[in-house]
Design an enzyme around this catalytic site. Structure first.
Site, PDB file in Angstrom:
ATOM      1  N   SER A 174      13.851 -38.282 -14.382  1.00  0.00           N
ATOM      2  CA  SER A 174      12.665 -38.752 -15.089  1.00  0.00           C
ATOM      3  C   SER A 174      12.490 -38.104 -16.456  1.00  0.00           C
ATOM      4  O   SER A 174      11.567 -38.421 -17.185  1.00  0.00           O
ATOM      5  CB  SER A 174      11.423 -38.526 -14.226  1.00  0.00           C
ATOM      6  OG  SER A 174      11.440 -37.245 -13.640  1.00  0.00           O
ATOM      7  N   HIS A 203      15.552 -34.269 -21.022  1.00  0.00           N
ATOM      8  CA  HIS A 203      15.816 -32.881 -21.404  1.00  0.00           C
ATOM      9  C   HIS A 203      16.877 -32.321 -20.444  1.00  0.00           C
ATOM     10  O   HIS A 203      16.747 -32.478 -19.230  1.00  0.00           O
ATOM     11  CB  HIS A 203      14.524 -32.060 -21.322  1.00  0.00           C
ATOM     12  CG  HIS A 203      14.635 -30.732 -21.988  1.00  0.00           C
ATOM     13  ND1 HIS A 203      13.981 -30.431 -23.166  1.00  0.00           N
ATOM     14  CD2 HIS A 203      15.366 -29.629 -21.688  1.00  0.00           C
ATOM     15  CE1 HIS A 203      14.290 -29.195 -23.531  1.00  0.00           C
ATOM     16  NE2 HIS A 203      15.134 -28.695 -22.645  1.00  0.00           N
ATOM     17  N   CYS A 218       7.534 -33.641 -24.051  1.00  0.00           N
ATOM     18  CA  CYS A 218       8.449 -33.302 -22.949  1.00  0.00           C
ATOM     19  C   CYS A 218       7.924 -32.098 -22.164  1.00  0.00           C
ATOM     20  O   CYS A 218       7.554 -31.083 -22.738  1.00  0.00           O
ATOM     21  CB  CYS A 218       9.832 -32.991 -23.531  1.00  0.00           C
ATOM     22  SG  CYS A 218      10.946 -32.221 -22.345  1.00  0.00           S
ATOM     23  N   HIS A 228      18.601 -30.619 -17.782  1.00  0.00           N
ATOM     24  CA  HIS A 228      18.125 -29.725 -16.718  1.00  0.00           C
ATOM     25  C   HIS A 228      18.758 -30.076 -15.385  1.00  0.00           C
ATOM     26  O   HIS A 228      19.309 -31.162 -15.201  1.00  0.00           O
ATOM     27  CB  HIS A 228      16.598 -29.798 -16.600  1.00  0.00           C
ATOM     28  CG  HIS A 228      16.092 -31.066 -15.968  1.00  0.00           C
ATOM     29  ND1 HIS A 228      16.085 -32.283 -16.618  1.00  0.00           N
ATOM     30  CD2 HIS A 228      15.594 -31.317 -14.724  1.00  0.00           C
ATOM     31  CE1 HIS A 228      15.586 -33.223 -15.831  1.00  0.00           C
ATOM     32  NE2 HIS A 228      15.290 -32.667 -14.671  1.00  0.00           N
ATOM     33  N   HIS A 250      16.186 -30.425 -26.699  1.00  0.00           N
ATOM     34  CA  HIS A 250      15.870 -31.642 -25.962  1.00  0.00           C
ATOM     35  C   HIS A 250      17.015 -32.656 -25.994  1.00  0.00           C
ATOM     36  O   HIS A 250      17.163 -33.468 -25.076  1.00  0.00           O
ATOM     37  CB  HIS A 250      14.606 -32.264 -26.577  1.00  0.00           C
ATOM     38  CG  HIS A 250      14.054 -33.423 -25.820  1.00  0.00           C
ATOM     39  ND1 HIS A 250      13.393 -33.278 -24.615  1.00  0.00           N
ATOM     40  CD2 HIS A 250      14.054 -34.765 -26.090  1.00  0.00           C
ATOM     41  CE1 HIS A 250      13.012 -34.474 -24.185  1.00  0.00           C
ATOM     42  NE2 HIS A 250      13.393 -35.384 -25.046  1.00  0.00           N
ATOM     43  N   CYS A 295      10.455 -28.884 -22.815  1.00  0.00           N
ATOM     44  CA  CYS A 295      10.724 -28.241 -24.098  1.00  0.00           C
ATOM     45  C   CYS A 295       9.969 -26.906 -24.208  1.00  0.00           C
ATOM     46  O   CYS A 295       8.883 -26.755 -23.648  1.00  0.00           O
ATOM     47  CB  CYS A 295      10.324 -29.171 -25.251  1.00  0.00           C
ATOM     48  SG  CYS A 295      11.613 -30.375 -25.679  1.00  0.00           S
ATOM     49  N   GLN A 336      18.356 -28.865 -10.893  1.00  0.00           N
ATOM     50  CA  GLN A 336      17.376 -28.422  -9.915  1.00  0.00           C
ATOM     51  C   GLN A 336      18.041 -27.550  -8.864  1.00  0.00           C
ATOM     52  O   GLN A 336      19.260 -27.566  -8.705  1.00  0.00           O
ATOM     53  CB  GLN A 336      16.746 -29.619  -9.203  1.00  0.00           C
ATOM     54  CG  GLN A 336      15.959 -30.568 -10.090  1.00  0.00           C
ATOM     55  CD  GLN A 336      15.133 -31.556  -9.264  1.00  0.00           C
ATOM     56  OE1 GLN A 336      14.455 -31.182  -8.311  1.00  0.00           O
ATOM     57  NE2 GLN A 336      15.219 -32.824  -9.616  1.00  0.00           N
ATOM     58  N   ASN A 394      20.709 -34.153 -11.615  1.00  0.00           N
ATOM     59  CA  ASN A 394      20.628 -35.612 -11.736  1.00  0.00           C
ATOM     60  C   ASN A 394      20.626 -35.921 -13.208  1.00  0.00           C
ATOM     61  O   ASN A 394      19.742 -35.477 -13.929  1.00  0.00           O
ATOM     62  CB  ASN A 394      19.318 -36.155 -11.140  1.00  0.00           C
ATOM     63  CG  ASN A 394      19.289 -36.082  -9.636  1.00  0.00           C
ATOM     64  OD1 ASN A 394      20.318 -36.194  -8.986  1.00  0.00           O
ATOM     65  ND2 ASN A 394      18.108 -35.886  -9.078  1.00  0.00           N
TER      66      ASN A 394
HETATM   67  O1  LIG Z   1      12.836 -34.371  -8.706  1.00  0.00           O
HETATM   68  P1  LIG Z   1      12.860 -35.588  -9.593  1.00  0.00           P
HETATM   69  O2  LIG Z   1      13.826 -35.472 -10.741  1.00  0.00           O
HETATM   70  O3  LIG Z   1      11.484 -36.019 -10.013  1.00  0.00           O
HETATM   71  O4  LIG Z   1      13.392 -36.775  -8.653  1.00  0.00           O
HETATM   72  C1  LIG Z   1      14.727 -37.145  -8.498  1.00  0.00           C
HETATM   73  O5  LIG Z   1      15.484 -36.161  -7.793  1.00  0.00           O
HETATM   74  C2  LIG Z   1      15.095 -35.905  -6.435  1.00  0.00           C
HETATM   75  C3  LIG Z   1      16.078 -34.927  -5.839  1.00  0.00           C
HETATM   76  O6  LIG Z   1      17.410 -35.390  -5.891  1.00  0.00           O
HETATM   77  C4  LIG Z   1      15.032 -37.203  -5.609  1.00  0.00           C
HETATM   78  O7  LIG Z   1      14.460 -36.926  -4.348  1.00  0.00           O
HETATM   79  C5  LIG Z   1      14.208 -38.277  -6.312  1.00  0.00           C
HETATM   80  O8  LIG Z   1      14.287 -39.486  -5.579  1.00  0.00           O
HETATM   81  C6  LIG Z   1      14.731 -38.468  -7.740  1.00  0.00           C
HETATM   82  O9  LIG Z   1      13.958 -39.437  -8.416  1.00  0.00           O
END
Ligand SMILES: O=P(O)(O)O[C@H]1O[C@H](CO)[C@@H](O)[C@H](O)[C@H]1O
Ligand SMILES: O=P(O)(O)O[C@H]1O[C@H](CO)[C@@H](O)[C@H](O)[C@H]1O
Lengths: 349, 349
Positions: free
Chosen positions: A163, A166, A52, A168, A115, A55, A170, A155
């Site tokens: 993706s 873990h 990961c 998290h 994780h 981690c 943004q 997300n």
């Molecule tokens: O930044 P990550 O997790 O790779 O990507 C994810 O979040 C982003 C921000 O919402 C989006 O633009 C991507 O389409 C989504 O796959």
């Protein structure tokens, strides 16, 4: 003929925060489903995963090693969509081809070194540390003079394009105020100028009297399904007090927000007995140096699931071309969420 | 420092049709993907499927039998989101809780009796019959006095929430003009009042000179990736002539539109060698009884795939809370689509 009512008849609802409408078709929730069914991968994850990127102690794609962090950890996204140092300029020869350079910064916020945790499974003190970090980041990023808006979001789940499991979130901080918060700001301001009150404070107070869309309340926050919800189980967490941004939260309010965040996400997980996917984020005042007394901090949750862990609502076709549409009413969604047990389904306490 | 340019530097682009912005991050297209991978079910389907609700002669969920139709067939959706006969009324005691009853009609349009065809595999004469039916429906539905907007659209593929692979589209006709076409109408009108010209006609003429976003043109239509595209391979089909709605199409223009529809969808299928999912639809003048000389008919295509048949672009998190965002530029997308072979990959002629 029967009288028009929101429980049974197709109607549109107005979102006073954005000025947009949602089409509601309550009679339609019994439609059979023959379409795509999602895969549920409820595999139990290890506390630590050596592969990961998030981690503690692991080396990321770009060769940088994560510290051996104990609670939260933030760093500049290795694949930032926004960059601080770029040549600036614009293209505007013609009103039909308009583009502008956009400076910004993207950060990743690890919620926990573990994780295999998610917000609904974390304890309050650990969630509060996430909120403390949001406050720190909002302050630091917002103080940069080329940053006028700080978007904090999460997300969760593969279904939401996340993706890495873990825990998290943004932050994308940038020069311009993006369209969605800009729209909200405009409507909040109009209301504030007219009534000298926060639109969302008035809204929360009225919802608390009506009760039917309230999911829970604690001392400082209310969780509810907004009257204008688009996603089947969309929800908001709104501060009772008129606070324009996260810097205005007292220590107690931060703890209350942790409690609300945990309570809502437990409801979500319990709904279909699965770690519930969603995108969530905070809307609050821009960091453009102005006062913004019209703003009122809130978190919005947009979960895609509709009728089970494997059947989601598709926002396609009519929704993309015309307007969002929902079948189950916000009141029915609130009723279902409220009826669930309070403890997390995996703990069964 | 290098000069600002749209090929390399993060920027925002303005959509003059909706007044909204898209965040473009061209430097980011090389990001690795560890997230959800879609399943591709490219099973060969039979010409006729006895369990399909849309095949000729079959009985639908509600017991009604489909006629033994030879080309196209339309009927009222058995699970209509909008209904023509409902008690009308509204709720507006308070500016924060606004709702209105909404009357309407939903129809399903079968494109072909053959269960295993899709638009890119149909011959021009058969596609033209679909367009003829759209014209008939737009006229009939639009003439009803409670119908002010007719949304014609197609959801293709399981990934787009399409529950039946039989080639078909839908029409949702209703009392109000939904937000998206309303926004477009507003911007088209502003431009028309200022320049006494159609915004989209000026736009198409300029794109034809610039060339880099043009996918193809025939006598009456142009296929292009719009300067402000949100989805990775989003495209538009726009009439060269200023036509406000589908009723204005000559016989030849209907044939040209069939050709454009087929050419674009062949490009899509050839891109990843898979039947390409998308939502598409027609935007044109409302049927509210007014003239609407500002309107200009066009089809928009919103396909979700990003880098292969199994990896799609997720419009989540930042996109839901702040603004749409894309990595690959519209120019690069056009370059890729234009470089593909012209024949459909399954035919290899
Ligand atoms: O930044 P990550 O997790 O790779 O990507 C994810 O979040 C982003 C921000 O919402 C989006 O633009 C991507 O389409 C989504 O796959
Ligand atoms: O009508 P269908 O094909 O059952 O359903 C599909 O298209 C509708 C109109 O775009 C959407 O509201 C649904 O979410 C989608 O699954």
């Amino acid at each position: 003929m029967e009288q028009f009512n929101l429980e049974n008849h197709p109607h549109r609802r107005y979102n006073p925060l954005t000025g947009e409408w949602v089409q509601v078709s309550p009679h339609r929730s019994k439609r059979p489903w023959q379409g795509q069914v999602e895969e549920v991968t409820e595999s139990s994850r290890p506390r630590y995963d050596s592969k990961c990127f998030l981690c503690p102690g692991n080396t990321r794609a770009n060769g940088i090693q994560n510290p051996d962090y104990q609670d939260t950890f933030s760093f500049v996204n290795d694949f930032s969509a926004l960059l601080p140092e770029i040549p600036t300029g614009s293209k505007e020869e013609d009103s039909l081809f308009v583009a502008k350079s956009e400076r910004g910064l993207c950060k990743v916020i690890c919620f926990s070194p573990r994780h295999n945790l998610t917000i609904p499974e974390m304890d309050l003190a650990s969630i509060k540390k996430v909120i403390d970090l949001w406050v720190k980041e909002y302050l630091e990023l917002g103080s940069l003079d080329f940053i006028n808006h700080v978007q904090i979001f999460e997300n969760k789940g593969e279904m939401m394009g996340c993706s890495n499991p873990h825990p998290h979130g943004q932050i994308w901080a940038q020069e311009s105020i993006p369209d969605n918060p800009k729209k909200k700001g405009k409507h909040l301001l109009k209301y504030f100028e007219k009534y000298k009150r926060s639109l969302l404070q008035d809204y929360v107070e009225k919802e608390l009297l009506i009760k039917e869309r309230i999911l829970f309340e604690n001392e400082h926050f209310v969780g509810l399904v907004p009257f204008w919800a688009i996603w089947p189980f969309e929800a908001m967490i709104i501060s009772k007090r008129h606070i324009t941004n996260i810097l205005g939260l007292t220590e107690n309010e931060r703890t209350s927000l942790s409690d609300a965040y945990k309570r809502l996400t437990i409801m979500y997980d319990n709904l279909f007995g699965v770690s519930f996917p969603y995108s969530a984020g905070i809307h609050q005042s821009p960091t453009d140096g102005n006062e913004h007394p019209e703003w009122h901090i809130h978190m919005s949750f947009y979960p895609p699931l509709l009728r089970s862990a494997t059947v989601k609502k598709f926002m396609v076709g009519y929704e993309m071309l015309a307007s969002p549409q929902r079948d189950i009413t916000p009141e029915a969604a609130a009723r279902i969420l409220k009826s669930l047990e309070l403890g997390h389904y995996r703990e069964k306490y």
